[in-house]
Design an enzyme around this catalytic site. Structure first.
Site, PDB file in Angstrom:
ATOM      1  N   LYS A  34       0.854  -1.190   0.000  1.00 52.48           N
ATOM      2  CA  LYS A  34       0.000   0.000   0.000  1.00 52.48           C
ATOM      3  C   LYS A  34       0.888   1.237   0.000  1.00 52.48           C
ATOM      4  O   LYS A  34       1.889   1.288   0.738  1.00 52.48           O
ATOM      5  CB  LYS A  34      -0.863  -0.052   1.270  1.00 52.48           C
ATOM      6  CG  LYS A  34      -1.903   1.046   1.406  1.00 52.48           C
ATOM      7  CD  LYS A  34      -2.701   0.836   2.711  1.00 52.48           C
ATOM      8  CE  LYS A  34      -3.865   1.802   2.852  1.00 52.48           C
ATOM      9  NZ  LYS A  34      -4.645   1.545   4.090  1.00 52.48           N
ATOM     10  N   SER A 111      -9.397   1.324   3.227  1.00 51.99           N
ATOM     11  CA  SER A 111      -8.570   2.164   2.385  1.00 51.99           C
ATOM     12  C   SER A 111      -7.510   1.396   1.602  1.00 51.99           C
ATOM     13  O   SER A 111      -6.950   1.935   0.651  1.00 51.99           O
ATOM     14  CB  SER A 111      -7.873   3.233   3.242  1.00 51.99           C
ATOM     15  OG  SER A 111      -7.005   2.632   4.176  1.00 51.99           O
ATOM     16  N   SER A 135      -9.651  -1.059   7.295  1.00 51.30           N
ATOM     17  CA  SER A 135      -9.066  -0.828   5.972  1.00 51.30           C
ATOM     18  C   SER A 135      -8.385  -2.032   5.347  1.00 51.30           C
ATOM     19  O   SER A 135      -8.037  -1.996   4.168  1.00 51.30           O
ATOM     20  CB  SER A 135      -8.080   0.344   6.029  1.00 51.30           C
ATOM     21  OG  SER A 135      -8.773   1.566   6.070  1.00 51.30           O
TER      22      SER A 135
END
Lengths: 401, 401
Positions: A34, A111, A135
């Site tokens: 990420k 996310s 997330s």
């Protein structure tokens, strides 16, 4: 849409790649991270162009990334994140929202949207994400992959951007429980509890009742497989607090708001960044959060922690739907998205408030869209939980024994 | 030297002050915070003018500061820190090194130098610091005040600058064990273990042997008072590793270097800040740290954690000199300072590597300079440890029962 990224999972620009630095359980596997983890020589965009513009290129690589390289895995790129990791749908208007490979008409979840999409599409074997309020767990459920939010503090977030340090964790995704566990071997500290010590299964009725009936029904076979593996399930309410999921949501929301503004408010005030739909509004709400409400949230949290830790102290495992429903449709209004967010966060807040470890298993489908079953254990039992998830997954026929 | 800051404890510029926001155990008390915690509307200098210049004024106040205000305390200012908290003497050439009120010809200790000096000089009742490798415990010992490094993760560092997240903790100082404990009531999460559960006392012979004989002799009466309170002391080696303090030092140093560069390297490379003596050299060494050595350090850490946590699992408390010697003289060469640093960090690394809680009691003097006795307990036993420190302090006649 490029040939090697059919689901738009990776951040735009040159790929951040690194060769393995050692040999170990992850030999031959590929991974992505990420784009809130630092990779030396590359920008860390945190999902927002103004963040990228106002921060230097990374001078070092985050230790969690180094640990995967040392264990034999190859880094093949950085994946998209919701701006400043503050959102659960996975939308990013600057970089483009990743496609949900298992349900292209629905959001991928966030996310850690790019990491979940890259794994679900088979572009990588493994991907690092972060989980503050869901997330990793939410996109794992939405995209039909395995995901873990480890015990708070168990895995290094050094060299990663923060959203709410009281809740931030470094999690990861994989398409099999086996690979999820192997990554845990590389990332997790040694554990005191033995892998055999988990049980009984605790059904946490409030969370099942909170789920949409179709989602609960889709996950019941997986719950029964879990009972077969661990022994008889026990139906329990999460604890003695009435209206519990409203209270966990409210406590989490208020503390997280205070945390988010204390962490990112200075940069936002100084930079006035351009945000996509919803993100700026959430930070405005964070700024406006009253200290009294956050303090109330912390008081509730303290009592809730004591209760839940006591319930799980002997090795018990909660099992419940990761999210009360599959991913919202891409056509959902912002108001509909917010309603899903609120109803989902009451559930994800359980592990968040208490620092529990949680694995989401891609255990069912509703109208063709994936839904996940979560196994949730006490702090520090991550390795045991990963081992249990693998056994359940084998019992369900999701992977070979 | 100003009338209200005779020891140069506070950062230059307008004082950051905040009135209490509630009533509680800290009613009527004043406190200061190390200038790496955010206070809304004020810069957070992190001890370095280039840091201050390149970072915005704080838009929010760190939750740990809010918790003290809510408990009734009044904020009266921000205190000096070693640059980027990376040093143990307390020197800061940009802001001026605080005077050690108890031994003015010696260093105050750092990196939380201003907080320790402000408390020792009676300017405040209480002060927040941070402790990564000894930055509360060392100045507490050097300045003759009480100081706590809590269990890793127990107290919020949200809105505070990081040095090495794997080790960073939010600690605090007071002139009495009672005030130290009351601040813990405001800052710490609820505890599962009962306050009565600590014991036996474990002498940790390796650490006593590492101390200078005069320091060990000065602290023996305090150790005997502790035995009176808790029951018979048991002489134990810390564990079964030969040359243990060399190994804890080496493991800590290597992991901390990797953590520090992963956390601050990007800013340092982009900004090329001006650093005082030693600080730039330490960051250069951090940049040069080989991943292999850091990985070795983590492997040792994992085994050491298991061993020490098992030793302390029943409630045992290590007791040993916080630092092997009193504060170095201000005239000490950089080489002498580095030698003290290495010998001290082998000891402070015990709690650092394992995430233990540690309270330093101002329990003795060597040639007029203070030295501290540390009580060290397993993770999460902070409240019990603070209660024990208070009872020991009363038994020693350091404060009223």
């Amino acid at each position: 849409m490029t040939a090697d990224d059919p689901v738009h999972a990776f951040v735009p620009g040159p790929r951040a790649t690194m060769a393995p630095t050692g040999h170990g359980p992850l030999d031959g596997l590929s991974f992505a991270v990420k784009d809130l983890f630092d990779v030396q020589g590359h920008p860390t965009t945190y999902g927002n162009p103004d963040w990228a513009r106002t921060h230097p290129v990374a001078a070092a690589t985050a230790p969690a990334v180094l640990a995967l390289l040392e264990a034999g895995a190859r880094l093949v790129g950085k994946t998209k994140t919701v701006e400043l990791a503050f959102g659960l749908t996975g939308e990013n208007i600057h970089h483009g929202t990743p496609v949900n490979p298992k349900a292209p008409d629905r959001f991928p979840g966030g996310s850690s949207c790019g990491s979940a999409a890259a794994v679900a599409a088979g572009l990588v074997d493994l991907a690092l994400g972060s989980d503050t309020g869901g997330s990793v767990r939410i996109p794992a459920s939405y995209c039909g992959v395995f995901g873990i939010r480890p015990s708070w503090g168990a895995v290094s977030l050094t060299g990663a951007r923060a959203l709410g340090p009281a809740f931030d964790t470094c999690g990861w995704f994989a398409r099999s429980a086996r690979v999820l566990r192997l990554a845990g071997d590389a990332l997790l500290p040694p554990e005191v509890h033995s892998p055999e010590s988990l049980g009984p299964v605790l059904k946490a009725q409030s969370v099942w009742i909170n789920a949409e009936p179709a989602t609960a029904a889709a996950l019941l076979p997986a719950f029964e497989a879990l009972e077969q593996v661990v022994g008889l399930g026990v139906a329990v309410r999460v604890e003695g607090f009435p209206g519990i999921l409203d209270r966990t949501y409210e406590a989490f929301r208020c503390i997280q708001a205070q945390e988010a503004w204390a962490t990112l408010g200075s940069w936002i005030e100084a930079t006035k960044p351009s945000f996509g739909p919803g993100v700026g509004e959430r930070f405005a709400a964070a700024k406006a959060m009253s200290p009294d409400k956050a303090a109330e949230g912390r008081h509730f949290r303290a009592r809730f922690c004591q209760r839940i830790r006591a319930v799980l102290a002997g090795g018990g495992v909660f099992a419940y739907p990761t999210s009360p429903m599959p991913a919202p449709l891409l056509s959902a209004s912002l108001a509909e998205q917010d309603a899903v967010r609120a109803r989902s966060m009451g559930v994800t807040a359980i592990a968040g408030l208490v620092g529990l470890c949680e694995v989401s298993i891609p255990a069912g489908q509703v109208g063709g869209a994936p839904v996940g079953l979560s196994l949730v254990a006490g702090p520090g039992r991550d390795r045991a939980l990963l081992a249990l998830a693998e056994r359940v997954s084998q019992a369900m026929g999701l992977e070979a024994a």
